[in-house]
Design a protein around this motif. Structure first.
Motif, PDB file in Angstrom:
ATOM      1  N   GLU A   1     -89.768  54.115  32.014  1.00 39.54           N
ATOM      2  CA  GLU A   1     -88.783  55.194  31.908  1.00 39.54           C
ATOM      3  C   GLU A   1     -87.384  54.615  32.106  1.00 39.54           C
ATOM      4  OE1 GLU A   1     -89.215  58.220  34.854  1.00 39.54           O
ATOM      5  OE2 GLU A   1     -87.334  59.164  34.344  1.00 39.54           O
ATOM      6  N   LEU A   2     -86.505  54.948  31.191  1.00 39.91           N
ATOM      7  CA  LEU A   2     -85.126  54.464  31.275  1.00 39.91           C
ATOM      8  C   LEU A   2     -84.389  55.131  32.424  1.00 39.91           C
ATOM      9  CD1 LEU A   2     -82.514  53.139  30.253  1.00 39.91           C
ATOM     10  CD2 LEU A   2     -82.347  54.968  28.556  1.00 39.91           C
ATOM     11  N   LYS A   3     -83.744  54.311  33.228  1.00 36.21           N
ATOM     12  CA  LYS A   3     -82.916  54.845  34.312  1.00 36.21           C
ATOM     13  C   LYS A   3     -81.475  54.401  34.080  1.00 36.21           C
ATOM     14  CE  LYS A   3     -86.484  54.946  37.908  1.00 36.21           C
ATOM     15  NZ  LYS A   3     -86.845  56.315  37.535  1.00 36.21           N
ATOM     16  N   VAL A   4     -80.564  55.346  34.256  1.00 38.24           N
ATOM     17  CA  VAL A   4     -79.144  55.062  34.128  1.00 38.24           C
ATOM     18  C   VAL A   4     -78.486  55.509  35.428  1.00 38.24           C
ATOM     19  CG1 VAL A   4     -77.048  55.456  32.795  1.00 38.24           C
ATOM     20  CG2 VAL A   4     -79.278  55.478  31.646  1.00 38.24           C
ATOM     21  N   GLU A   5     -77.877  54.576  36.116  1.00 39.24           N
ATOM     22  CA  GLU A   5     -77.303  54.885  37.426  1.00 39.24           C
ATOM     23  C   GLU A   5     -75.809  54.613  37.427  1.00 39.24           C
ATOM     24  OE1 GLU A   5     -81.193  54.009  40.233  1.00 39.24           O
ATOM     25  OE2 GLU A   5     -79.459  52.709  40.346  1.00 39.24           O
ATOM     26  N   GLN A   6     -75.078  55.575  37.918  1.00 44.41           N
ATOM     27  CA  GLN A   6     -73.636  55.420  38.037  1.00 44.41           C
ATOM     28  C   GLN A   6     -73.248  55.364  39.503  1.00 44.41           C
ATOM     29  OE1 GLN A   6     -72.753  58.635  34.620  1.00 44.41           O
ATOM     30  NE2 GLN A   6     -70.899  57.941  35.671  1.00 44.41           N
ATOM     31  N   ASN A   7     -72.226  54.607  39.772  1.00 47.66           N
ATOM     32  CA  ASN A   7     -71.630  54.677  41.098  1.00 47.66           C
ATOM     33  C   ASN A   7     -70.145  54.351  41.023  1.00 47.66           C
ATOM     34  OD1 ASN A   7     -71.168  51.716  42.188  1.00 47.66           O
ATOM     35  ND2 ASN A   7     -73.095  51.726  41.058  1.00 47.66           N
ATOM     36  N   PRO A   8     -69.359  55.019  41.862  1.00 51.35           N
ATOM     37  CA  PRO A   8     -69.821  56.012  42.820  1.00 51.35           C
ATOM     38  C   PRO A   8     -70.112  57.345  42.150  1.00 51.35           C
ATOM     39  CG  PRO A   8     -67.444  55.883  42.877  1.00 51.35           C
ATOM     40  CD  PRO A   8     -67.909  54.827  41.888  1.00 51.35           C
ATOM     41  N   LEU A   9     -70.756  58.245  42.885  1.00 51.09           N
ATOM     42  CA  LEU A   9     -70.990  59.581  42.363  1.00 51.09           C
ATOM     43  C   LEU A   9     -69.749  60.455  42.497  1.00 51.09           C
ATOM     44  CD1 LEU A   9     -74.588  60.308  43.672  1.00 51.09           C
ATOM     45  CD2 LEU A   9     -73.874  59.359  41.476  1.00 51.09           C
ATOM     46  N   PHE A  10     -68.959  60.143  43.498  1.00 46.78           N
ATOM     47  CA  PHE A  10     -67.740  60.902  43.744  1.00 46.78           C
ATOM     48  C   PHE A  10     -66.635  59.927  44.117  1.00 46.78           C
ATOM     49  CE2 PHE A  10     -65.231  64.521  44.568  1.00 46.78           C
ATOM     50  CZ  PHE A  10     -64.448  64.238  45.682  1.00 46.78           C
ATOM     51  N   LEU A  11     -65.465  60.154  43.545  1.00 46.23           N
ATOM     52  CA  LEU A  11     -64.344  59.254  43.788  1.00 46.23           C
ATOM     53  C   LEU A  11     -63.066  60.060  43.933  1.00 46.23           C
ATOM     54  CD1 LEU A  11     -63.058  56.455  43.873  1.00 46.23           C
ATOM     55  CD2 LEU A  11     -63.141  56.412  41.369  1.00 46.23           C
ATOM     56  N   SER A  12     -62.454  59.929  45.092  1.00 48.49           N
ATOM     57  CA  SER A  12     -61.159  60.565  45.321  1.00 48.49           C
ATOM     58  C   SER A  12     -60.125  59.461  45.449  1.00 48.49           C
ATOM     59  CB  SER A  12     -61.206  61.397  46.610  1.00 48.49           C
ATOM     60  OG  SER A  12     -59.940  61.980  46.862  1.00 48.49           O
ATOM     61  N   MET A  13     -59.117  59.515  44.624  1.00 51.01           N
ATOM     62  CA  MET A  13     -58.129  58.447  44.660  1.00 51.01           C
ATOM     63  C   MET A  13     -56.715  59.008  44.515  1.00 51.01           C
ATOM     64  SD  MET A  13     -59.154  56.770  40.961  1.00 51.01           S
ATOM     65  CE  MET A  13     -57.947  55.476  40.992  1.00 51.01           C
ATOM     66  N   GLN A  14     -55.772  58.199  44.931  1.00 49.49           N
ATOM     67  CA  GLN A  14     -54.379  58.582  44.849  1.00 49.49           C
ATOM     68  C   GLN A  14     -53.833  58.243  43.466  1.00 49.49           C
ATOM     69  OE1 GLN A  14     -54.326  60.331  48.184  1.00 49.49           O
ATOM     70  NE2 GLN A  14     -52.252  59.868  47.513  1.00 49.49           N
ATOM     71  N   GLU A  15     -52.877  59.016  43.045  1.00 49.83           N
ATOM     72  CA  GLU A  15     -52.190  58.673  41.792  1.00 49.83           C
ATOM     73  C   GLU A  15     -51.601  57.270  41.915  1.00 49.83           C
ATOM     74  OE1 GLU A  15     -49.336  61.756  40.864  1.00 49.83           O
ATOM     75  OE2 GLU A  15     -50.688  62.549  39.335  1.00 49.83           O
ATOM     76  N   GLY A  16     -51.645  56.567  40.810  1.00 54.22           N
ATOM     77  CA  GLY A  16     -51.069  55.228  40.772  1.00 54.22           C
ATOM     78  C   GLY A  16     -52.020  54.115  41.134  1.00 54.22           C
ATOM     79  N   LYS A  17     -53.171  54.459  41.686  1.00 59.16           N
ATOM     80  CA  LYS A  17     -54.132  53.427  42.090  1.00 59.16           C
ATOM     81  C   LYS A  17     -55.073  53.064  40.941  1.00 59.16           C
ATOM     82  CE  LYS A  17     -52.872  53.247  46.429  1.00 59.16           C
ATOM     83  NZ  LYS A  17     -52.218  52.035  46.991  1.00 59.16           N
ATOM     84  N   ASN A  18     -55.729  51.928  41.107  1.00 60.32           N
ATOM     85  CA  ASN A  18     -56.717  51.461  40.147  1.00 60.32           C
ATOM     86  C   ASN A  18     -58.113  51.582  40.736  1.00 60.32           C
ATOM     87  OD1 ASN A  18     -54.455  50.625  38.714  1.00 60.32           O
ATOM     88  ND2 ASN A  18     -54.608  48.525  39.464  1.00 60.32           N
TER      89      ASN A  18
END
Lengths: 112, 118
Positions: A1-18
């Motif tokens: 079974e194909l699994k596709v995993e992303q991380n992070p699940l949630f990302l809070s960042m400031q404007e201007g950041k990478n």
């Protein structure tokens, strides 16, 4: 079974950041897709990556694909509030036409 | 402006009722998909059609769900009887399979049908 995993699940960042979102998948594939979804809306195609080493850029977003590592990244440069959304990667196994399996999504919030 | 069209956009119904969702794929696209989106399970593939023939419906609960393509311009997803756990957003998507078929394989999604089963 194909699994596709992303991380992070949630990302809070400031404007201007990478920052970088990662997408790992478990089967042989040379096609990977990135989509954006705003709350309550449809999925909008962002990038189509069709070969090993493919790199696509649009504005502050850049996506790349490493098929040997089974990894794709979505890099955000100098984030702005308008980029706040949920980002999905999706993979089509080599023998499955365009039947896409989606990752769980990364919810991005960019704060002023 | 080519786009996938879905109806209804919103549906509230009671448990046990039949629900039918409809989708008009983009003209010329020969693959059509139904996905279900929930907070808990994310995006799940329910059904996949190519040239109107069902190729994969392994993700679909067979006892209550059915999917058909009566013609190239219409795909339907039916739930009978509906249950509260069917509450979700149902997306239809269409596309061209691969480079061989002149497509990059990406899918184009409709606006979704938000279903609430009470």
């Amino acid at each position: 079974e194909l699994k596709v995993e992303q991380n992070p699940l949630f990302l809070s960042m400031q404007e201007g950041k990478n920052y970088t979102i990662y997408c790992n998948y478990s089967t042989t594939s040379d096609r990977l897709y990135w989509y954006r979804q705003d709350p309550g809306k449809s999925l909008e195609s962002l990038f189509v990556l069709l070969s090993n080493g493919a790199v696509k850029q649009e504005g502050r977003l850049m996506a790349s694909l490493d098929t040997k590592a089974r990894l794709s990244t979505l890099h955000i440069t100098a984030a702005v509030h308008d980029l706040s959304a949920t980002y999905f990667c999706a993979v089509a196994p080599w023998n499955a036409g365009n039947m896409l399996t989606f990752g769980g999504g990364t919810r991005l919030m960019v704060k002023p | 402006d080519a786009r996938v069209t879905q109806t209804p956009r919103h549906k509230v119904t009671e448990m046990g009722q039949e629900v039918t969702m409809r989708c008009q794929p983009i003209l010329g696209h020969n693959t059509v998909f139904w996905y279900r989106q929930t907070m808990m399970q994310g995006l799940e593939l329910l059904a996949y059609f190519r040239n109107r023939a069902p190729l994969d419906d392994s993700g679909m609960p067979k006892d209550r769900f059915s999917a058909e393509m009566p013609d190239a311009t219409l795909a339907t997803l039916k739930i009978q009887p509906s249950e509260p756990r069917d509450s979700a957003v149902y997306f239809c998507a269409s596309g061209l399979p691969t480079l061989k078929d002149r497509g990059a394989g990406e899918l184009f999604f409709g606006e979704g049908s938000r279903l609430t089963v009470l």
